[in-house]
Design an enzyme around this catalytic site. Sequence first.
Site, mmCIF file in Angstrom:
data_model
loop_
_atom_site.group_PDB
_atom_site.id
_atom_site.type_symbol
_atom_site.label_atom_id
_atom_site.label_comp_id
_atom_site.label_asym_id
_atom_site.label_seq_id
_atom_site.Cartn_x
_atom_site.Cartn_y
_atom_site.Cartn_z
ATOM 1 N N LYS A 41 -8.791 -3.536 -4.316
ATOM 2 C CA LYS A 41 -7.132 -3.614 -4.354
ATOM 3 C C LYS A 41 -6.902 -5.337 -4.467
ATOM 4 O O LYS A 41 -6.097 -5.553 -5.104
ATOM 5 C CB LYS A 41 -6.668 -3.230 -3.013
ATOM 6 C CG LYS A 41 -6.378 -1.656 -3.054
ATOM 7 C CD LYS A 41 -5.648 -1.289 -1.814
ATOM 8 C CE LYS A 41 -5.237 0.208 -1.791
ATOM 9 N NZ LYS A 41 -4.489 0.679 -0.625
ATOM 10 N N ASN A 43 -8.745 -0.942 5.874
ATOM 11 C CA ASN A 43 -9.544 -1.175 4.589
ATOM 12 C C ASN A 43 -8.912 -2.187 3.787
ATOM 13 O O ASN A 43 -9.563 -2.760 2.715
ATOM 14 C CB ASN A 43 -9.678 0.183 3.941
ATOM 15 C CG ASN A 43 -10.503 1.108 4.630
ATOM 16 O OD1 ASN A 43 -11.632 0.938 4.969
ATOM 17 N ND2 ASN A 43 -9.859 2.386 4.847
ATOM 18 N N ASP A 83 -0.046 5.139 0.601
ATOM 19 C CA ASP A 83 -0.299 6.199 1.749
ATOM 20 C C ASP A 83 -0.005 5.735 3.312
ATOM 21 O O ASP A 83 -0.921 4.691 3.600
ATOM 22 C CB ASP A 83 -1.783 6.562 1.541
ATOM 23 C CG ASP A 83 -1.745 7.688 0.261
ATOM 24 O OD1 ASP A 83 -0.951 7.664 -0.300
ATOM 25 O OD2 ASP A 83 -2.898 7.574 -0.216
ATOM 26 N N ASP A 109 0.950 -1.133 -0.059
ATOM 27 C CA ASP A 109 -0.009 -0.050 -0.081
ATOM 28 C C ASP A 109 0.960 1.254 -0.007
ATOM 29 O O ASP A 109 1.956 1.277 0.513
ATOM 30 C CB ASP A 109 -1.029 -0.053 1.296
ATOM 31 C CG ASP A 109 -1.713 1.454 1.403
ATOM 32 O OD1 ASP A 109 -2.411 1.765 0.649
ATOM 33 O OD2 ASP A 109 -1.350 1.712 2.626
#
Length: 319
Positions: free
Chosen positions: A224, A250, A74, A72
């Site tokens: 994702k 998430n 961020d 990921d």
Amino acid sequence: MAALGWLTPRRRSATARSVLAGEAAAEAARKSSLQLEREREEAAAQEPVEAETPVEPEFPVVGDVRAAAFFDLDNTVMQGASIFHFGRGLYKRKFFQRRELARFAWAQAWFRIAGVEDPEHIQEARDSALSIVKGHRVSELMSIGEEIYDEYMADRIWPGTRDLAQAHLDAGQKVWLVTAAPVETATIIARRLGLTGALGTVAESVDGVYTGRLVGEPLHGPAKAEAVRALAAAEGLDLSRCAAYSDSHNDIPMLSLVGHPYAINPDTKLRKHARDRDWRLRDYRTGRKAAKVGIPAAAGLGALAGGTAAAVALHRRRH
């Protein structure tokens, strides 16, 4: 789509959009990774790189041609949210006005204070970004994105996470960013970090010009996982041998796909989930909250001090 027949029409539609977004991201990622590989080969031929002392990885990494790592972006690889740093760069270049900058800055302030993604703030920023880039050429935004990376993103990369990614590369494995950020922005970051490529949100373009629409939906949450699944199938990867890294609950669908999930700078829900399942954790922040997450200076709006005071000030300006 027959397998989705048991779902309600609304759930079926949402699932279909996630699958579409994931497949589009995987296709774009494979194309961009080939370009990145060619660029690296050309650079290596022109200027041989001196050998460096390898950094010992935080977690053991075993070389395996059927394994890869998915990171990921961020608050996992980069401090803060890349879309807001990108928005700040576009504002500097007069792509939009003070009102839109306030929206970007407010969402970034929330990200810093809460230490987690807020779907409403993120969605609002993405909708704003789509309207801003509509009518612009993809090549134009890619060129500007290179400049924005140097200005606002390069010094926000977490060194610890960067070392983890490098350990996978040193082991001969491919390393992919997986992010809701635009695939063009994600590809630039992947290139700068020497990674294999990036899975990101795909904005529709016709003849090289953005239409202001997305292909599917933002690459977030279940999308994702769909993107990783599609890419693994195309690349011949065994997901049970792969690793995935994220800070957000998430991304539990993506983390649950692989045999080696890692919680990096985790939010509260992911931290609990990871501990319950004995996943590995690593926090590169100074405290439990994202105290070091960068917040834009919001040029033209005045410097944001940080903490609750910054959020309150921005909230008042927004209303």
